[in-house]
Design an enzyme around this catalytic site. Structure first.
Site, mmCIF file in Angstrom:
data_model
loop_
_atom_site.group_PDB
_atom_site.id
_atom_site.type_symbol
_atom_site.label_atom_id
_atom_site.label_comp_id
_atom_site.label_asym_id
_atom_site.label_seq_id
_atom_site.Cartn_x
_atom_site.Cartn_y
_atom_site.Cartn_z
ATOM 1 N N ARG A 52 0.855 -1.201 0.000
ATOM 2 C CA ARG A 52 0.000 0.000 0.000
ATOM 3 C C ARG A 52 0.885 1.242 0.000
ATOM 4 O O ARG A 52 0.573 2.245 -0.632
ATOM 5 C CB ARG A 52 -0.946 0.008 1.215
ATOM 6 C CG ARG A 52 -1.608 1.365 1.439
ATOM 7 C CD ARG A 52 -2.861 1.331 2.290
ATOM 8 N NE ARG A 52 -2.786 0.433 3.410
ATOM 9 C CZ ARG A 52 -2.101 0.669 4.544
ATOM 10 N NH1 ARG A 52 -1.445 1.790 4.713
ATOM 11 N NH2 ARG A 52 -2.083 -0.240 5.493
ATOM 12 N N TYR A 104 -17.345 18.046 -13.819
ATOM 13 C CA TYR A 104 -17.651 16.621 -13.970
ATOM 14 C C TYR A 104 -18.713 16.234 -12.927
ATOM 15 O O TYR A 104 -18.590 16.580 -11.745
ATOM 16 C CB TYR A 104 -16.369 15.817 -13.759
ATOM 17 C CG TYR A 104 -16.569 14.328 -13.814
ATOM 18 C CD1 TYR A 104 -16.858 13.698 -15.014
ATOM 19 C CD2 TYR A 104 -16.480 13.548 -12.668
ATOM 20 C CE1 TYR A 104 -17.048 12.328 -15.066
ATOM 21 C CE2 TYR A 104 -16.663 12.182 -12.712
ATOM 22 C CZ TYR A 104 -16.951 11.583 -13.922
ATOM 23 O OH TYR A 104 -17.144 10.223 -13.969
ATOM 24 N N ASP A 176 -8.560 19.941 -12.757
ATOM 25 C CA ASP A 176 -8.855 18.613 -13.299
ATOM 26 C C ASP A 176 -8.561 18.689 -14.796
ATOM 27 O O ASP A 176 -9.308 19.306 -15.557
ATOM 28 C CB ASP A 176 -10.322 18.254 -13.036
ATOM 29 C CG ASP A 176 -10.685 16.859 -13.553
ATOM 30 O OD1 ASP A 176 -9.956 16.347 -14.434
ATOM 31 O OD2 ASP A 176 -11.686 16.296 -13.084
ATOM 32 N N LYS A 201 -9.076 7.898 -18.663
ATOM 33 C CA LYS A 201 -9.442 8.539 -19.932
ATOM 34 C C LYS A 201 -8.224 8.596 -20.866
ATOM 35 O O LYS A 201 -7.688 7.556 -21.200
ATOM 36 C CB LYS A 201 -10.052 9.906 -19.640
ATOM 37 C CG LYS A 201 -11.074 9.909 -18.491
ATOM 38 C CD LYS A 201 -12.325 9.103 -18.777
ATOM 39 C CE LYS A 201 -13.206 8.915 -17.548
ATOM 40 N NZ LYS A 201 -13.576 10.125 -16.813
#
Ligand SMILES: *Cc1c(COP(=O)(O)O)cnc(C)c1O
Length: 385
Positions: A52, A104, A176, A201
Site C-alpha cells: 500500500r 464533472y 482537473d 481517460k
C-alpha cells in the site's frame, strides 16, 4: 537510458520514470504484483516494505506522470474520484472552495453529497468569466477547483489569469486536466498548484483501466498527499499502473489524431442542417476560440452538439453503428453519449438546464479510427432524424 533535463514532450512520455528494471534489465517496468517485500534483516530493506505504501510499478507511473505534467511529484489512486478525494483532504471543516460550475458530475456529487457532511462549503461559478471567479472568493476560501475545457459544454477558463487571481488572494488552484490531457494543456507551468487526472481517460487511452493521479509542486502538498495516499490507501493497483504506463508512451500520437479527427467532425456537424449547435473550442464560433488557441495544443477530442429534441437525440444515439453508446471518454474508440441521462444524471435537472446540458445534447469522445468511417457513421445516423 538516461533522460536529459531538456528532453521534449514525446521523449518524456516514453522514457520518464522508466529506467530498465534493476533486477533483469527488462525495458518495460514489470507488474510488481506483490503485497509485501522480504527484508534482509531487521530494519534493513530496499526501500519497499508494504505494497500500500510503496510499489515499483506505481512508483514508475508516478515519476512518469509527474514529468509529463511538469510537476515535482505525482500520486496515483484507484480512480479519478479517489484522486480528487485525496486533494480535498488538504482542506478542513469551515473551508470554502470555489469551483467551475460545469464540473464533472461525479466531482459535483462528491462535493455536495459527501464533503458537505464535513462542513466544507462550495460556490460554483462560471470560471470562464474571471470577474465571477474573483467575486466568488471569500476570506474562508482555501481552494479554487477548475476544469477546462468543461464537460460537456467545453467552456474554457484562462488558466494563467485564473491562477493569478487565486494566488492574489493566497488561494491555491487545482485543475482537473482529464478532458484536455497534458499533451493538449499543462496547467502547472501556467501557475496551477495541483493537477488531477482520471487516468481512465486519455492517459491510459485504451478503455481497459480505471485510475487517477494528482500531480503537485508545493512541498506541503507533496508531503500531505504522500501521507494521505498511504493513510487512506486508495492506491492504484500494479496492473492498472502498468496499463497507464503503456498508455502514456503513445499519448502524443494518439492526441494528435484525437485532435485532428475531432476538428473534422466538429466542422462537419457545424455545417449539418439537422444539428442546432456545436460546442468545440476549435471552431471559430466557440466564444473562447482565441483563448483556446493560446492555451491548448489542438482542441482535444470531445465535441458536444444539440439536435433539437430528446426524441431526435435518441434516434441519433440508437442509429450509430461504428460509434459505441457508452459513458467515459479518451479511448481509441469513438464513444457517443447523452449527458442528461448518462454522465450528468446525478446533477439536478434545474442545474443541468442552467448549465446548458439540455435533453437534446449529445457528446462524442472522438476516437482515432479513420475519419471517413466516423463521418459516414454520423452521416447515416443523422439521416434517420
Ligand atoms: C472520468 C472523470 C473523472 C472521474 O474519474 P474516474 O476515474 O471515473 O473516477 C473526473 N473528472 C473528469 C473530467 C472525468 O472525465
Amino acid at each position: 537510458m538516461t533522460l536529459r533535463d531538456d528532453a521534449r514532450f514525446s521523449t518524456i512520455c516514453i522514457h520518464a520514470g522508466q529506467a530498465p528494471d534493476p533486477s533483469t534489465g527488462a525495458i518495460i517496468t514489470p507488474i510488481y504484483q506483490t503485497s509485501t517485500y522480504v527484508q534482509d534483516a531487521l530494519g534493513v530493506h530496499k526501500g519497499y516494505e508494504y505494497a500500500r505504501t510503496q510499489n515499483p510499478t506505481r512508483a514508475a507511473l508516478e515519476a512518469n506522470l509527474a514529468a509529463i505534467e511538469g510537476g515535482r511529484a505525482a500520486f496515483a489512486f484507484a480512480s479519478g474520484m479517489a484522486a480528487t478525494g485525496a486533494v480535498m483532504t488538504l482542506l478542513q471543516s469551515g473551508d470554502h472552495v470555489v469551483a467551475t460550475d460545469d464540473l464533472y458530475g461525479g466531482t459535483y456529487r462528491l462535493f455536495e453529497r459527501v464533503l458537505r457532511k464535513y462542513q466544507l462549503d462550495f460556490t460554483y461559478t462560471d470560471t470562464s468569466d474571471l470577474r465571477q471567479l474573483e467575486r466568488a472568493i471569500r476570506p474562508a476560501t482555501r481552494l479554487v477547483f477548475l476544469e477546462t475545457p468543461t464537460n460537456p459544454m467545453l467552456r474554457i477558463t484562462d488558466l494563467t489569469a485564473a491562477c493569478a487571481i487565486a494566488h492574489g488572494h493566497g488561494v491555491p488552484v487545482a485543475v482537473d486536466n482529464t478532458f484536455a490531457s497534458p499533451y493538449v494543456q499543462r496547467p502547472l507551468p501556467l501557475g496551477a498548484d495541483l493537477v488531477i487526472h482520471s487516468t481512465t481517460k486519455f492517459l491510459n487511452g485504451h478503455s481497459d483501466s480505471v485510475g487517477g493521479v494528482v500531480v503537485a509542486v508545493r512541498d506541503d502538498h507533496i508531503d500531505w498527499l504522500r501521507f494521505v495516499q498511504n493513510a487512506e490507501g486508495a492506491i492504484i493497483g500494479p496492473m492498472d499502473a502498468w496499463l497507464v504506463l503503456r498508455g502514456t508512451k503513445t499519448l502524443p500520437v494518439r492526441m494528435e489524431r484525437h485532435n485532428a479527427n475531432a476538428m473534422v467532425l466538429a466542422e462537419y456537424l457545424a455545417s449539418h442542417p439537422k444539428v442546432a449547435a456545436v460546442h468545440y473550442p476549435g471552431l471559430p464560433s466557440h466564444p473562447q476560440h482565441e483563448l483556446a488557441r493560446r492555451q491548448m495544443r489542438g482542441f482535444g477530442g470531445l465535441i458536444s452538439f444539440s439536435v433539437g429534441s430528446l426524441e431526435r437525440a435518441r434516434t441519433l444515439l440508437n442509429g450509430v453503428r461504428l460509434m459505441s453508446l457508452a459513458e467515459s471518454l479518451g479511448g481509441v474508440e469513438t464513444l457517443i453519449s447523452h449527458p442528461a441521462t448518462m454522465t450528468h444524471a446525478s446533477v439536478p435537472p434545474e442545474r443541468r438546464r442552467a448549465l446548458g446540458v439540455t435533453d437534446d445534447l449529445v457528446r462524442v469522445s472522438v476516437g482515432i479510427e479513420d475519419i471517413d468511417d466516423l463521418r459516414e457513421d454520423l452521416d447515416q445516423a443523422l439521416d434517420r432524424i
